[in-house]
Design a protein around this motif. Structure first.
Motif, PDB file in Angstrom:
ATOM      1  N   SER A 229       0.811  -1.223   0.000  1.00  9.34           N
ATOM      2  CA  SER A 229       0.000   0.000   0.000  1.00  9.34           C
ATOM      3  C   SER A 229       0.841   1.267   0.000  1.00  9.34           C
ATOM      4  O   SER A 229       0.341   2.346  -0.300  1.00  9.34           O
ATOM      5  N   GLY A 230       2.116   1.150   0.382  1.00  9.15           N
ATOM      6  CA  GLY A 230       2.967   2.323   0.476  1.00  9.15           C
ATOM      7  C   GLY A 230       2.860   3.048   1.802  1.00  9.15           C
ATOM      8  O   GLY A 230       3.379   4.150   1.960  1.00  9.15           O
ATOM      9  N   LEU A 231       2.194   2.437   2.765  1.00  7.80           N
ATOM     10  CA  LEU A 231       2.033   3.019   4.098  1.00  7.80           C
ATOM     11  C   LEU A 231       2.929   2.290   5.086  1.00  7.80           C
ATOM     12  O   LEU A 231       3.452   1.219   4.787  1.00  7.80           O
ATOM     13  N   THR A 232       3.081   2.850   6.260  1.00  6.95           N
ATOM     14  CA  THR A 232       3.812   2.152   7.318  1.00  6.95           C
ATOM     15  C   THR A 232       2.824   1.325   8.146  1.00  6.95           C
ATOM     16  O   THR A 232       1.622   1.643   8.184  1.00  6.95           O
ATOM     17  N   PRO A 233       3.303   0.294   8.821  1.00  3.37           N
ATOM     18  CA  PRO A 233       2.406  -0.458   9.710  1.00  3.37           C
ATOM     19  C   PRO A 233       1.740   0.445  10.748  1.00  3.37           C
ATOM     20  O   PRO A 233       0.561   0.264  11.061  1.00  3.37           O
ATOM     21  N   HIS A 234       2.476   1.422  11.262  1.00  2.00           N
ATOM     22  CA  HIS A 234       1.908   2.340  12.255  1.00  2.00           C
ATOM     23  C   HIS A 234       0.716   3.109  11.684  1.00  2.00           C
ATOM     24  O   HIS A 234      -0.338   3.208  12.317  1.00  2.00           O
ATOM     25  N   VAL A 235       0.867   3.648  10.483  1.00  6.63           N
ATOM     26  CA  VAL A 235      -0.225   4.405   9.861  1.00  6.63           C
ATOM     27  C   VAL A 235      -1.425   3.496   9.616  1.00  6.63           C
ATOM     28  O   VAL A 235      -2.570   3.895   9.866  1.00  6.63           O
ATOM     29  N   ILE A 236      -1.186   2.284   9.177  1.00  6.65           N
ATOM     30  CA  ILE A 236      -2.294   1.353   8.946  1.00  6.65           C
ATOM     31  C   ILE A 236      -3.057   1.114  10.245  1.00  6.65           C
ATOM     32  O   ILE A 236      -4.291   1.163  10.270  1.00  6.65           O
ATOM     33  N   ARG A 237      -2.336   0.877  11.335  1.00  9.76           N
ATOM     34  CA  ARG A 237      -3.009   0.642  12.623  1.00  9.76           C
ATOM     35  C   ARG A 237      -3.794   1.873  13.077  1.00  9.76           C
ATOM     36  O   ARG A 237      -4.914   1.752  13.573  1.00  9.76           O
ATOM     37  N   VAL A 238      -3.214   3.054  12.893  1.00 11.55           N
ATOM     38  CA  VAL A 238      -3.903   4.290  13.292  1.00 11.55           C
ATOM     39  C   VAL A 238      -5.155   4.487  12.452  1.00 11.55           C
ATOM     40  O   VAL A 238      -6.231   4.796  12.989  1.00 11.55           O
ATOM     41  N   TRP A 239      -5.040   4.341  11.144  1.00  8.86           N
ATOM     42  CA  TRP A 239      -6.212   4.512  10.269  1.00  8.86           C
ATOM     43  C   TRP A 239      -7.292   3.485  10.591  1.00  8.86           C
ATOM     44  O   TRP A 239      -8.475   3.782  10.538  1.00  8.86           O
ATOM     45  N   GLU A 240      -6.884   2.283  10.936  1.00 14.20           N
ATOM     46  CA  GLU A 240      -7.847   1.246  11.312  1.00 14.20           C
ATOM     47  C   GLU A 240      -8.580   1.641  12.595  1.00 14.20           C
ATOM     48  O   GLU A 240      -9.807   1.548  12.676  1.00 14.20           O
ATOM     49  N   LYS A 241      -7.831   2.091  13.584  1.00 18.27           N
ATOM     50  CA  LYS A 241      -8.419   2.411  14.886  1.00 18.27           C
ATOM     51  C   LYS A 241      -9.243   3.696  14.852  1.00 18.27           C
ATOM     52  O   LYS A 241     -10.386   3.728  15.325  1.00 18.27           O
ATOM     53  N   ARG A 242      -8.698   4.773  14.296  1.00 17.10           N
ATOM     54  CA  ARG A 242      -9.362   6.076  14.332  1.00 17.10           C
ATOM     55  C   ARG A 242     -10.465   6.230  13.300  1.00 17.10           C
ATOM     56  O   ARG A 242     -11.467   6.892  13.554  1.00 17.10           O
TER      57      ARG A 242
END
Length: 66
Positions: free
Chosen positions: A12-25
């Motif tokens: 996706s071109g994202l970091t694991p951290h960003v994926i987790r944040v987008w999932e949660k928020r």
């Protein structure tokens, strides 16, 4: 087919951290969880994350588009 968060990040071109944040928020994606509570992303989840990334790169806010 299901993929780990690291594979989802690379594709996706994202970091694991960003994926987790987008999932949660923002409920951007809802991966399934394994018996050990690890996230598993479908090809569709990864495609959605990539599209959301592209939209944010063009100036859209994730909070408005997720």
């Amino acid at each position: 087919m299901q993929h780990s968060i690291n594979i989802a990040a690379k594709r996706s071109g994202l970091t694991p951290h960003v994926i987790r944040v987008w999932e949660k928020r923002y409920d951007a994606v809802t991966p399934i969880r394994t018996g050990t509570n690890r996230r598993q992303y479908s090809d569709e989840d990864i495609q959605r994350l990539a599209l959301l990334r592209e939209a944010t790169l063009t100036g859209h806010k994730i909070s408005n588009i997720a």
